[in-house]
Scaffold this motif. Sequence first.
Motif, PDB file in Angstrom:
ATOM      1  N   VAL A 199       0.712  -1.289   0.073  1.00  0.00           N
ATOM      2  CA  VAL A 199      -0.104   0.172  -0.071  1.00  0.00           C
ATOM      3  C   VAL A 199       0.925   1.260   0.196  1.00  0.00           C
ATOM      4  O   VAL A 199       2.036   1.205   0.642  1.00  0.00           O
ATOM      5  CB  VAL A 199      -0.763   0.151   1.234  1.00  0.00           C
ATOM      6  N   VAL A 200       0.611   2.373  -0.774  1.00  0.00           N
ATOM      7  CA  VAL A 200       1.261   3.508  -0.921  1.00  0.00           C
ATOM      8  C   VAL A 200       0.175   4.435  -0.304  1.00  0.00           C
ATOM      9  O   VAL A 200      -1.166   4.462  -0.552  1.00  0.00           O
ATOM     10  CB  VAL A 200       1.509   3.848  -2.210  1.00  0.00           C
ATOM     11  N   VAL A 201       0.347   5.429   0.628  1.00  0.00           N
ATOM     12  CA  VAL A 201      -0.531   6.404   1.325  1.00  0.00           C
ATOM     13  C   VAL A 201      -0.010   7.734   0.630  1.00  0.00           C
ATOM     14  O   VAL A 201       1.079   8.134   0.853  1.00  0.00           O
ATOM     15  CB  VAL A 201      -0.662   6.563   2.728  1.00  0.00           C
ATOM     16  N   ALA A 202      -1.074   8.561   0.224  1.00  0.00           N
ATOM     17  CA  ALA A 202      -0.631   9.964  -0.572  1.00  0.00           C
ATOM     18  C   ALA A 202      -1.596  10.932   0.215  1.00  0.00           C
ATOM     19  O   ALA A 202      -2.811  10.658  -0.083  1.00  0.00           O
ATOM     20  CB  ALA A 202      -0.877  10.014  -2.024  1.00  0.00           C
ATOM     21  N   ASP A 203      -1.104  11.686   1.049  1.00  0.00           N
ATOM     22  CA  ASP A 203      -1.920  12.780   1.763  1.00  0.00           C
ATOM     23  C   ASP A 203      -0.881  13.840   2.425  1.00  0.00           C
ATOM     24  O   ASP A 203       0.223  13.498   2.662  1.00  0.00           O
ATOM     25  CB  ASP A 203      -2.638  12.200   2.762  1.00  0.00           C
ATOM     26  N   ASP A 204      -1.272  15.119   2.037  1.00  0.00           N
ATOM     27  CA  ASP A 204      -0.518  16.388   2.127  1.00  0.00           C
ATOM     28  C   ASP A 204      -0.292  16.656   3.775  1.00  0.00           C
ATOM     29  O   ASP A 204       0.237  17.364   4.270  1.00  0.00           O
ATOM     30  CB  ASP A 204      -0.853  17.433   1.628  1.00  0.00           C
ATOM     31  N   GLN A 205      -1.219  15.914   4.466  1.00  0.00           N
ATOM     32  CA  GLN A 205      -1.194  16.184   6.174  1.00  0.00           C
ATOM     33  C   GLN A 205      -0.743  15.274   6.776  1.00  0.00           C
ATOM     34  O   GLN A 205      -0.956  13.916   6.631  1.00  0.00           O
ATOM     35  CB  GLN A 205      -2.852  16.256   6.504  1.00  0.00           C
ATOM     36  N   ALA A 206       0.406  15.293   7.533  1.00  0.00           N
ATOM     37  CA  ALA A 206       1.297  14.538   8.359  1.00  0.00           C
ATOM     38  C   ALA A 206       0.215  13.742   9.014  1.00  0.00           C
ATOM     39  O   ALA A 206       0.515  12.500   9.587  1.00  0.00           O
ATOM     40  CB  ALA A 206       2.144  15.151   9.071  1.00  0.00           C
ATOM     41  N   LEU A 207      -0.796  14.421   9.919  1.00  0.00           N
ATOM     42  CA  LEU A 207      -1.511  13.771  10.722  1.00  0.00           C
ATOM     43  C   LEU A 207      -2.372  12.595  10.350  1.00  0.00           C
ATOM     44  O   LEU A 207      -2.482  11.565  10.792  1.00  0.00           O
ATOM     45  CB  LEU A 207      -2.417  14.862  11.549  1.00  0.00           C
ATOM     46  N   VAL A 208      -2.839  12.803   8.941  1.00  0.00           N
ATOM     47  CA  VAL A 208      -3.707  11.924   8.289  1.00  0.00           C
ATOM     48  C   VAL A 208      -2.713  10.511   7.970  1.00  0.00           C
ATOM     49  O   VAL A 208      -3.032   9.461   8.180  1.00  0.00           O
ATOM     50  CB  VAL A 208      -4.155  12.459   7.052  1.00  0.00           C
ATOM     51  N   GLN A 218      -7.136  16.063  -2.563  1.00  0.00           N
ATOM     52  CA  GLN A 218      -6.723  17.388  -2.531  1.00  0.00           C
ATOM     53  C   GLN A 218      -5.391  17.469  -1.945  1.00  0.00           C
ATOM     54  O   GLN A 218      -4.976  16.983  -0.686  1.00  0.00           O
ATOM     55  CB  GLN A 218      -7.598  18.575  -1.653  1.00  0.00           C
ATOM     56  N   MET A 219      -4.328  17.755  -2.846  1.00  0.00           N
ATOM     57  CA  MET A 219      -2.930  17.726  -2.429  1.00  0.00           C
ATOM     58  C   MET A 219      -2.282  18.859  -3.618  1.00  0.00           C
ATOM     59  O   MET A 219      -2.829  19.105  -4.572  1.00  0.00           O
ATOM     60  CB  MET A 219      -2.384  16.374  -2.760  1.00  0.00           C
ATOM     61  N   PRO A 220      -1.105  19.177  -2.891  1.00  0.00           N
ATOM     62  CA  PRO A 220      -0.735  20.356  -3.520  1.00  0.00           C
ATOM     63  C   PRO A 220       0.194  19.624  -4.809  1.00  0.00           C
ATOM     64  O   PRO A 220       0.384  18.655  -4.918  1.00  0.00           O
ATOM     65  CB  PRO A 220       0.524  20.775  -2.573  1.00  0.00           C
ATOM     66  N   ARG A 221       0.656  20.866  -5.588  1.00  0.00           N
ATOM     67  CA  ARG A 221       1.334  20.401  -6.958  1.00  0.00           C
ATOM     68  C   ARG A 221       0.724  19.805  -7.911  1.00  0.00           C
ATOM     69  O   ARG A 221       0.503  20.281  -9.227  1.00  0.00           O
ATOM     70  CB  ARG A 221       2.871  19.639  -6.507  1.00  0.00           C
ATOM     71  N   LEU A 228     -14.142   8.224   3.438  1.00  0.00           N
ATOM     72  CA  LEU A 228     -13.862   9.256   4.100  1.00  0.00           C
ATOM     73  C   LEU A 228     -12.910   9.202   5.240  1.00  0.00           C
ATOM     74  O   LEU A 228     -12.589   8.041   5.730  1.00  0.00           O
ATOM     75  CB  LEU A 228     -15.335   9.814   5.003  1.00  0.00           C
ATOM     76  N   LYS A 229     -12.127  10.285   5.384  1.00  0.00           N
ATOM     77  CA  LYS A 229     -11.018  10.383   6.141  1.00  0.00           C
ATOM     78  C   LYS A 229     -11.621  10.006   7.754  1.00  0.00           C
ATOM     79  O   LYS A 229     -10.774   9.577   8.305  1.00  0.00           O
ATOM     80  CB  LYS A 229     -10.271  11.791   6.083  1.00  0.00           C
ATOM     81  N   THR A 230     -12.818  10.438   7.952  1.00  0.00           N
ATOM     82  CA  THR A 230     -13.160  10.038   9.137  1.00  0.00           C
ATOM     83  C   THR A 230     -14.044   8.583   9.332  1.00  0.00           C
ATOM     84  O   THR A 230     -14.420   8.272  10.289  1.00  0.00           O
ATOM     85  CB  THR A 230     -14.281  10.910   9.382  1.00  0.00           C
TER      86      THR A 230
END
Length: 481
Positions: A272-281, A324-327, A371-373
């Motif tokens: 599994v690869v996880v892609a999220d711009d929030q370190a907490l997530v 939603q992520m940058p770049r 959902l992230k939740t």
Amino acid sequence: MIFRALGPFQAVSAEQVLDLGGQRQQAVLARLLVAGGRAIPVSTLIDELWPGEPPAQALSTIQGYVSRLRRALEPDRAPREEAGILVSAPPGYALRADPGRVDAWHFENLVKQDGDDLEETCRRLDTALALWRGPALAEFADLPWAQAESLRLDELRLIAVERRADAAVRLGRAGALIPDLEAHASGYPLREEAWRLLAVALYRAGRQADALGALRRARQVLREELGLDLGPTLQRLEQDILAQAAHLDVSPAATVTFRAAPPGTGSQALRVVVADDQALVRTGLRVVLDSEPGLELVAEAENGEQAIAAVRLARPDVVLMDIQMPRLDGLAAARRILAAEDPPKVIMMTTFGTDDNLYSALRAGVSGFVLKTSPPEQLIAAIRAAVAGDALIDPAVTTHLIAAFAGRHDPAAPAGLSDPEIDLVRLVARGFTNRQIAVTLAAPEQAVADEVSGLLKRLELLDRAQLVVLAYESGLVSPGS
């Protein structure tokens, strides 16, 4: 023998264009070409060549078409010798050809290849785009299967144009690309990637004001046509241009975090690869994955570009992608990942900040929405469903999707579905798993799974997510259903 579908439909032998007969006869060969070498039953050919009302002698007509096409394709074949190109494949026929000799097949293979060498990427995509001589399958535009394939191939063509331009910009060739990128953005003004490439090229050519002007034009078009603002990627690009961010002056390096396999992880673990711009997530997902036997977190990424690099290097089974992520936002990154050869499954994660993107992601071929939740068990179920070829869509997500289709005109259920089948489609579209459907219908879970698989095959859909899209498009679900 060369077959051409990317422009006027032709079969060419010894540099001579063959006479393939009338349009309906040519459509038989074109339909087999679209099947990519798979056999098509005669009954399907009849239904698709004469939508709605096939003639009484349709079977013998098809057989006559095939006989004449075989004579055209293999004129030297002995009368009783088995055909080698347009072959019998009970209960129908198939086209047997070297993939490199069918322009549409060769084009798709070139586009879906992957690699980190930018020069090689430019050369490969130049070769792919040079295969196009005009609109694909235009002669058969009145037939639904040809319309669908033409749209699919054209989307791949646009992806190839944009990936080729992206590689060239990274190689420092921005100035020479600007006229072509202007034409591309003007021709396809709803493609945010077209505007991103144009703005970056203008900025790197020393034209900061023009780059901002391009983004203003993009915002105006999206507002007028769709009532939307710029997506998160273009908004961040606009801010970076105003701030003259350093990363715009050079190709951003993808700094992906890779992890060693945890102790005791077997070779059969799902990667599994996880892609999220929030370190907490990312931390939360790391905890969930590390605590679940049979799952291995192999890389983490903070933006869309890093996610693409991580997939190339780690070769995962599943990507958990923030929308939603940058770049490069998650939707654009998912499209690029899924366009590659033998891609992993992609599951999107959302907080409903971009409802308008949910439907687009399903159309792109993602294997689920969570959902992230969502509770950990929902996330794990989504991963395992995706790898099994299924798709799990959180019921709360379907509620938003259904609402997005409220007020659409002229809904029509797919022809030929019985009332029980329509009820089954509706339950799938509401996000029910096979087990939940089995409980609802008081039926065995395996019987539900078989029925869903049968529906996918009959409707020529790749997976459960496409069945959900079909339900929304055809009006089988509505707010509150």
